[in-house]
Design an enzyme around this catalytic site. Structure first.
Site, PDB file in Angstrom:
ATOM      1  N   CYS A  50       0.826  -1.207   0.000  1.00 48.42           N
ATOM      2  CA  CYS A  50       0.000   0.000   0.000  1.00 48.42           C
ATOM      3  C   CYS A  50       0.862   1.260   0.000  1.00 48.42           C
ATOM      4  O   CYS A  50       1.685   1.450   0.900  1.00 48.42           O
ATOM      5  CB  CYS A  50      -0.901  -0.005   1.237  1.00 48.42           C
ATOM      6  SG  CYS A  50      -1.795   1.542   1.480  1.00 48.42           S
ATOM      7  N   TYR A 181      -5.368   5.856  -9.041  1.00 48.57           N
ATOM      8  CA  TYR A 181      -6.576   5.121  -8.662  1.00 48.57           C
ATOM      9  C   TYR A 181      -7.784   5.643  -9.435  1.00 48.57           C
ATOM     10  O   TYR A 181      -8.677   4.876  -9.806  1.00 48.57           O
ATOM     11  CB  TYR A 181      -6.825   5.245  -7.157  1.00 48.57           C
ATOM     12  CG  TYR A 181      -5.874   4.430  -6.325  1.00 48.57           C
ATOM     13  CD1 TYR A 181      -6.212   3.144  -5.902  1.00 48.57           C
ATOM     14  CD2 TYR A 181      -4.626   4.930  -5.971  1.00 48.57           C
ATOM     15  CE1 TYR A 181      -5.340   2.385  -5.146  1.00 48.57           C
ATOM     16  CE2 TYR A 181      -3.736   4.174  -5.225  1.00 48.57           C
ATOM     17  CZ  TYR A 181      -4.097   2.904  -4.811  1.00 48.57           C
ATOM     18  OH  TYR A 181      -3.211   2.146  -4.082  1.00 48.57           O
TER      19      TYR A 181
END
Length: 310
Positions: A50, A181
């Site tokens: 992440c 994203y």
């Protein structure tokens, strides 16, 4: 009206909508927030895949807070209950005694029904999440934990540069950190192309900025560089193909590629990068984008080649 696309929320136009951080309490030097910075009291939970958690991992190490704040690393592949501690013996975190990060979320809020995100800082004694506010976590590690910084630790958020750092990191977040994203989870062609154009326009601006200076702000490493690095280091491995951010690879953008290698080769950066975790998380977890769950072997990239930015 928002809808769910690829397991993520999107707007009516198909734009990816990032979940707001539910736990935003701050850990402060004087404890006025209700949470005092104290060695041994808290545990930082990260996933090495992440980019948001990666920031906290880098900052914790650079500041020498390893002994003050313990570290838990979750499996890069989540299941329906979220992040798992399957890398630890008995599939439980040895300090918190839990199998899933969700348990710490529910101890803080039994009614919480959102996604369980990393990074999260958990109070060890109560086992509850204190904060998952990733933009604030790293700034507070720099400013509220100073008493416990290692001698000679860098000042990653110096007071005289804070206004400029804040100005620089806002478009980096919008167009790059979150921008990849917005490309990958776009629910419409229009939303994807808008995010794509904004991403590469920002990368071009950053390239021009870095052409004649080593770091983003001033002549020193700051929070801004860490925030950009964690996206750049994942770019060719996952964002270029998996998220359709494919105008250029990082290795095809000379200034940014040299800058990223410079940071990677700086102590505290490269050793925190795990490309296996990164690729397994993205390609295996996002099964709506990659239904075969095949994890690519490449790319083969030499992050240790000279960068020429000294």
């Amino acid at each position: 009206m928002a809808t769910v696309q690829f397991g993520k929320e999107t707007s009516a136009r198909g734009e990816f909508v990032r979940q707001k951080n539910r736990f935003t309490d701050r850990i402060t030097a004087d404890g006025s927030s209700g949470w005092k910075a104290e060695p041994g009291r808290y545990r930082l939970v990260v996933c090495l895949a992440c980019p948001w958690a990666h920031r906290a991992l880098i900052v914790r190490g650079l500041l020498g807070l390893d002994d003050a704040i313990s570290l838990a690393v979750v499996d890069p592949v989540r299941d329906e209950r979220g992040w798992r501690f399957t890398l630890d013996e008995g599939d439980r975190d040895p300090v918190l005694g839990i199998e899933y990060l969700s348990e710490a979320y529910h101890r803080a809020d039994p009614e919480f029904d959102g996604r369980f995100t990393v990074p999260a800082i958990v109070e060890v004694e109560s086992g509850r999440v204190v904060t998952n506010d990733y933009p604030r976590i790293t700034l507070d590690l720099s400013t509220q934990w100073r008493e416990f910084h290692a001698p000679g630790a860098p000042d990653l958020y110096p007071e005289h540069l804070r206004a400029e750092i804040d100005e620089v990191i806002e478009p980096i977040f919008r167009n790059v950190n979150n921008g990849v994203y917005r490309c990958g989870f776009a629910g419409s062609q229009e939303a994807y192309e808008e995010a794509y154009d904004a991403l590469f326009a920002e990368l071009d601006r950053l390239s021009a900025r870095l052409e004649h200076q080593r770091y983003l702000v001033g002549d020193q490493l700051t929070e801004a560089d860490i925030r950009l690095f964690t996206t750049l280091v994942r770019f060719d491995a996952v964002y270029h193909g998996h998220f359709k951010c494919n105008r250029n690879k990082l290795t095809e953008m000379p200034v940014l590629w040299a800058y990223a290698r410079d940071l990677f080769q700086t102590p505290g950066f490269g050793e925190t990068v795990d490309f296996d975790h990164i690729k397994r998380h993205y390609y295996y977890t996002h099964d709506a984008i990659n239904p075969t769950r095949i994890v690519p072997k490449g790319p083969v990239t030499d992050w240790t080649e000279p960068h020429g930015r000294g």
